[in-house]
Design a protein around this motif. Structure first.
Motif, short mmCIF file in Angstrom:
data_model
loop_
_atom_site.label_atom_id
_atom_site.label_comp_id
_atom_site.label_asym_id
_atom_site.label_seq_id
_atom_site.Cartn_x
_atom_site.Cartn_y
_atom_site.Cartn_z
N ASP A 110 0.84 -1.19 0.00
CA ASP A 110 0.00 0.00 0.00
C ASP A 110 0.88 1.25 0.00
O ASP A 110 2.05 1.20 0.41
N PRO A 111 0.33 2.39 -0.44
CA PRO A 111 1.08 3.65 -0.39
C PRO A 111 1.55 3.96 1.03
O PRO A 111 0.79 3.88 1.98
N GLY A 112 2.82 4.32 1.14
CA GLY A 112 3.44 4.57 2.43
C GLY A 112 4.33 3.43 2.88
O GLY A 112 5.13 3.60 3.80
N GLU A 113 4.24 2.27 2.23
CA GLU A 113 5.04 1.11 2.60
C GLU A 113 6.26 1.00 1.68
O GLU A 113 6.26 1.47 0.55
N VAL A 114 7.28 0.33 2.20
CA VAL A 114 8.49 0.05 1.42
C VAL A 114 8.47 -1.42 1.04
O VAL A 114 8.33 -2.29 1.91
N VAL A 115 8.59 -1.71 -0.24
CA VAL A 115 8.58 -3.07 -0.75
C VAL A 115 9.88 -3.32 -1.51
O VAL A 115 10.66 -2.39 -1.75
N TRP A 116 10.08 -4.56 -1.88
CA TRP A 116 11.22 -4.91 -2.74
C TRP A 116 10.68 -5.27 -4.11
O TRP A 116 9.70 -6.02 -4.23
N ARG A 198 7.55 -7.77 -3.35
CA ARG A 198 7.58 -8.49 -2.09
C ARG A 198 7.36 -7.50 -0.96
O ARG A 198 8.14 -6.57 -0.77
N ARG A 199 6.32 -7.71 -0.23
CA ARG A 199 6.01 -6.82 0.89
C ARG A 199 6.85 -7.23 2.09
O ARG A 199 6.85 -8.39 2.50
N GLU A 200 7.55 -6.28 2.69
CA GLU A 200 8.44 -6.56 3.81
C GLU A 200 7.88 -6.08 5.14
O GLU A 200 8.46 -6.30 6.18
N GLY A 201 6.74 -5.40 5.12
CA GLY A 201 6.15 -4.94 6.37
C GLY A 201 6.75 -3.66 6.90
O GLY A 201 6.41 -3.22 8.00
N LEU A 204 7.11 4.00 5.97
CA LEU A 204 7.48 5.31 6.49
C LEU A 204 6.40 5.80 7.45
O LEU A 204 5.23 5.41 7.33
N ASP A 205 6.79 6.66 8.37
CA ASP A 205 5.76 7.30 9.18
C ASP A 205 5.09 8.38 8.33
O ASP A 205 5.58 8.78 7.28
N ARG A 206 3.93 8.83 8.77
CA ARG A 206 3.15 9.76 7.97
C ARG A 206 3.91 11.06 7.69
O ARG A 206 3.84 11.60 6.57
N ALA A 207 4.65 11.57 8.67
CA ALA A 207 5.36 12.84 8.48
C ALA A 207 6.38 12.74 7.36
O ALA A 207 6.47 13.63 6.49
#
Length: 223
Positions: A110-116, A198-201, A204-207
């Protein structure tokens, strides 16, 4: 009379003699009957085997560890496909998108997450490498993302800007096992297939996400 007495005595002796002969003869008895034993197998014939009773093997129930239910697994993003060629890439995103911070703990990126994901090289889309990407938006059926790097571009910021490359510090996060500070590239927006990441869980924080989004809007002149 004397003759008769003599004959009677002789007769009695003969009777006793004959009776003694009968008592000395062995009694003829039938031999004891025996139970017939198992028949011996004849040579050349296989010996019959008795079927052995088998016990049913106990089966253990399949258990799943207690805790957070696993999300759908994402296939690894290879640098080349199984056929030997690089995955098809439609090119970087050049349109306008809505940036929203919507990370969810649902097993999907989802937007805001870091994936590979597999990131093609800018000069040659047929080659690339696996690297962390910050998802910034959804557009149609695709994900839009910005590549991350642990390389420090503060020293060559002016040189990078002359080549149209703009970077922003986002700090550290779970996407880097060594805990190194990362930078995100703002000017290149990648188009990603949700099934190929690949979602790594990590997220980033919202700020920090809002800071990245503001820089992208400013650079792209989005309202």
């Amino acid at each position: 009379m004397a003759a008769q007495g003599f004959l009677a005595q002789l007769l009695r002796r003969l009777v006793r003699f004959l009776g003694g002969q009968q008592s000395t003869q062995p009694n003829r008895t039938e031999p004891p009957r025996t139970q017939p034993g198992p028949a011996r197998p004849q040579p050349g014939r296989p010996r019959p085997t008795q079927p052995q009773a088998t016990r049913p093997r106990p089966t253990e129930p399949l258990t799943r560890p207690v805790g957070r239910p696993p999300g759908p697994r994402r296939p690894e993003s290879p640098s080349v496909s199984e056929s030997g060629s690089a995955p098809a890439y439609a090119g970087d995103f050049t349109g306008v998108a809505t940036l929203e911070y919507t990370p969810k703990d649902d097993g999907r990126p989802d937007p805001g997450e870091v994936v590979w994901a597999w990131v093609p090289f800018e000069e040659d889309h047929s080659q690339g490498k696996d690297r962390p990407v910050l998802v910034i938006a959804r557009h149609g059926g695709e994900l839009l993302g910005l590549m991350l790097t642990s390389k420090d571009h503060d020293r060559d910021e002016a040189q990078e800007a002359r080549h149209g490359r703009h970077w922003l510090d986002v700090g550290t996060g779970g996407w880097d096992r060594q805990g190194r500070p990362s930078e995100v590239r703002l000017d290149r927006i990648l188009r990603l297939d949700p099934a190929a990441v690949r979602r790594e869980g990590a997220a980033l924080d919202r700020a920090r996400y809002e800071q990245v989004a503001a820089e992208v809007r400013s650079l792209r002149q989005w309202r």
